[in-house]
Design a protein around this motif. Structure first.
Motif, mmCIF file in Angstrom:
data_model
loop_
_atom_site.group_PDB
_atom_site.id
_atom_site.type_symbol
_atom_site.label_atom_id
_atom_site.label_comp_id
_atom_site.label_asym_id
_atom_site.label_seq_id
_atom_site.Cartn_x
_atom_site.Cartn_y
_atom_site.Cartn_z
ATOM 1 N N ALA A 98 2.583 8.006 3.099
ATOM 2 C CA ALA A 98 2.074 7.614 4.418
ATOM 3 C C ALA A 98 0.577 7.361 4.420
ATOM 4 O O ALA A 98 0.076 6.585 5.245
ATOM 5 C CB ALA A 98 2.423 8.688 5.447
ATOM 6 N N LYS A 99 -0.164 7.977 3.498
ATOM 7 C CA LYS A 99 -1.611 7.786 3.537
ATOM 8 C C LYS A 99 -2.049 6.483 2.873
ATOM 9 O O LYS A 99 -3.201 6.074 2.991
ATOM 10 C CB LYS A 99 -2.337 8.977 2.919
ATOM 11 N N GLY A 100 -1.120 5.807 2.191
ATOM 12 C CA GLY A 100 -1.455 4.562 1.517
ATOM 13 C C GLY A 100 -2.077 3.513 2.399
ATOM 14 O O GLY A 100 -3.126 2.940 2.069
ATOM 15 N N PRO A 101 -1.470 3.195 3.566
ATOM 16 C CA PRO A 101 -2.032 2.142 4.419
ATOM 17 C C PRO A 101 -3.444 2.426 4.916
ATOM 18 O O PRO A 101 -4.175 1.500 5.267
ATOM 19 C CB PRO A 101 -1.039 2.085 5.595
ATOM 20 N N GLY A 102 -3.851 3.698 4.931
ATOM 21 C CA GLY A 102 -5.189 4.042 5.389
ATOM 22 C C GLY A 102 -6.239 3.966 4.296
ATOM 23 O O GLY A 102 -7.436 4.165 4.565
ATOM 24 N N MET A 103 -5.821 3.656 3.087
ATOM 25 C CA MET A 103 -6.753 3.570 1.964
ATOM 26 C C MET A 103 -7.100 2.116 1.688
ATOM 27 O O MET A 103 -6.309 1.211 1.946
ATOM 28 C CB MET A 103 -6.138 4.216 0.718
ATOM 29 N N SER A 104 -8.277 1.893 1.138
ATOM 30 C CA SER A 104 -8.669 0.532 0.781
ATOM 31 C C SER A 104 -7.986 0.122 -0.518
ATOM 32 O O SER A 104 -7.464 0.966 -1.266
ATOM 33 C CB SER A 104 -10.188 0.445 0.602
ATOM 34 N N ALA A 105 -8.001 -1.159 -0.797
ATOM 35 C CA ALA A 105 -7.413 -1.658 -2.036
ATOM 36 C C ALA A 105 -8.073 -1.008 -3.251
ATOM 37 O O ALA A 105 -7.393 -0.597 -4.199
ATOM 38 C CB ALA A 105 -7.546 -3.180 -2.101
ATOM 39 N N ASP A 106 -9.390 -0.898 -3.233
ATOM 40 C CA ASP A 106 -10.092 -0.310 -4.376
ATOM 41 C C ASP A 106 -9.769 1.173 -4.522
ATOM 42 O O ASP A 106 -9.638 1.678 -5.648
ATOM 43 C CB ASP A 106 -11.598 -0.499 -4.227
ATOM 44 N N LYS A 113 0.836 -1.206 0.000
ATOM 45 C CA LYS A 113 0.000 0.000 0.000
ATOM 46 C C LYS A 113 0.870 1.254 0.000
ATOM 47 O O LYS A 113 0.544 2.244 -0.681
ATOM 48 C CB LYS A 113 -0.950 -0.010 1.203
ATOM 49 N N HIS A 114 1.964 1.247 0.789
ATOM 50 C CA HIS A 114 2.889 2.386 0.734
ATOM 51 C C HIS A 114 3.395 2.581 -0.692
ATOM 52 O O HIS A 114 3.449 3.709 -1.203
ATOM 53 C CB HIS A 114 4.095 2.130 1.653
ATOM 54 N N LEU A 115 3.781 1.485 -1.316
ATOM 55 C CA LEU A 115 4.368 1.532 -2.653
ATOM 56 C C LEU A 115 3.354 2.020 -3.679
ATOM 57 O O LEU A 115 3.678 2.846 -4.546
ATOM 58 C CB LEU A 115 4.879 0.142 -3.026
ATOM 59 N N ALA A 116 2.127 1.525 -3.580
ATOM 60 C CA ALA A 116 1.082 1.948 -4.518
ATOM 61 C C ALA A 116 0.801 3.439 -4.373
ATOM 62 O O ALA A 116 0.644 4.157 -5.378
ATOM 63 C CB ALA A 116 -0.190 1.144 -4.285
#
Length: 210
Positions: free
Chosen positions: A86-94, A46-49
């Protein structure tokens, strides 16, 4: 247009290939898969995305600069890049998939609209380098291709275009000041240069690049 080792058309093609590889790699990840560790220490997928999506948004700012002459930095502040990751982990996969696809589409469309003269416009990267807009597809290809490997879902350096690997190895070797490279297949040598896992025997450890 060329910088001596790659043409603009080649860089644009590699950016498209890397983007497709990245999007395909995350297409079927569920929440657990997206939250798993990437190849980069301390980063989940998620960080990477989030980083790759935010990179496309940032490059869109430079496309706007090249197209209009209006100075538009990649990031509004020194903290914006880190905040995007940093906000990646707080987002859903979709949500992440939507951000990745949307930002990539906006960047591709913006590059498509640049005129020959605008491609020669000078912009300033986040590292403070002044470069022509023709450098932007190469910047994107590095991020998309290398980080598609970093996801750890099966994409490897061997699956990246040979021309891209040659250009990347030349660039990293020059930036690291290396005059000799270890013997081995180009994908493994490039992985070693980038500080990524490789199969070369006896090659000294290098820190991560990019």
């Amino acid at each position: 247009m060329t910088d001596g080792t790659r043409t603009l058309a080649e860089a644009r093609a590699w950016a498209g290939t890397g983007t497709r590889l990245f999007l395909d790699a995350v297409a079927d990840l569920d929440e657990a898969g997206f939250s798993a560790d990437s190849v980069l220490p301390g980063w989940t997928r998620k960080h990477l995305a989030a980083h790759v999506a935010a990179n496309a948004d940032a490059l869109c700012n430079l496309v706007h600069w090249a197209a209009t002459g209006e100075e538009t930095p990649m990031y509004a502040s020194v903290d914006e890049r880190a905040e995007g990751i940093a906000k990646g982990p707080g987002m859903s996969a979709d949500e992440l998939r939507s951000w990745l696809a949307g930002s990539a589409r906006r960047l591709a469309e913006g590059l498509d609209e640049l005129t020959e003269g605008q491609w020669r416009s000078k912009v300033v990267t986040a590292q403070g380098r002044t470069v022509p807009a023709t450098e932007l597809p190469w910047m994107r290809s590095r991020e998309a291709c290398v980080h598609a490997v970093d996801l750890g879902t099966g994409v490897s350096f061997a699956g990246l275009p040979a021309g891209f690997l040659t250009a990347l190895a030349d660039e990293i070797g020059a930036k690291r000041g290396l005059t000799e490279l270890p013997d081995g297949p180009l994908p493994e040598v490039t992985a070693w240069l980038a500080g990524r896992p490789h199969t070369l025997t006896g090659a000294p450890a290098l820190g991560p690049w990019l």
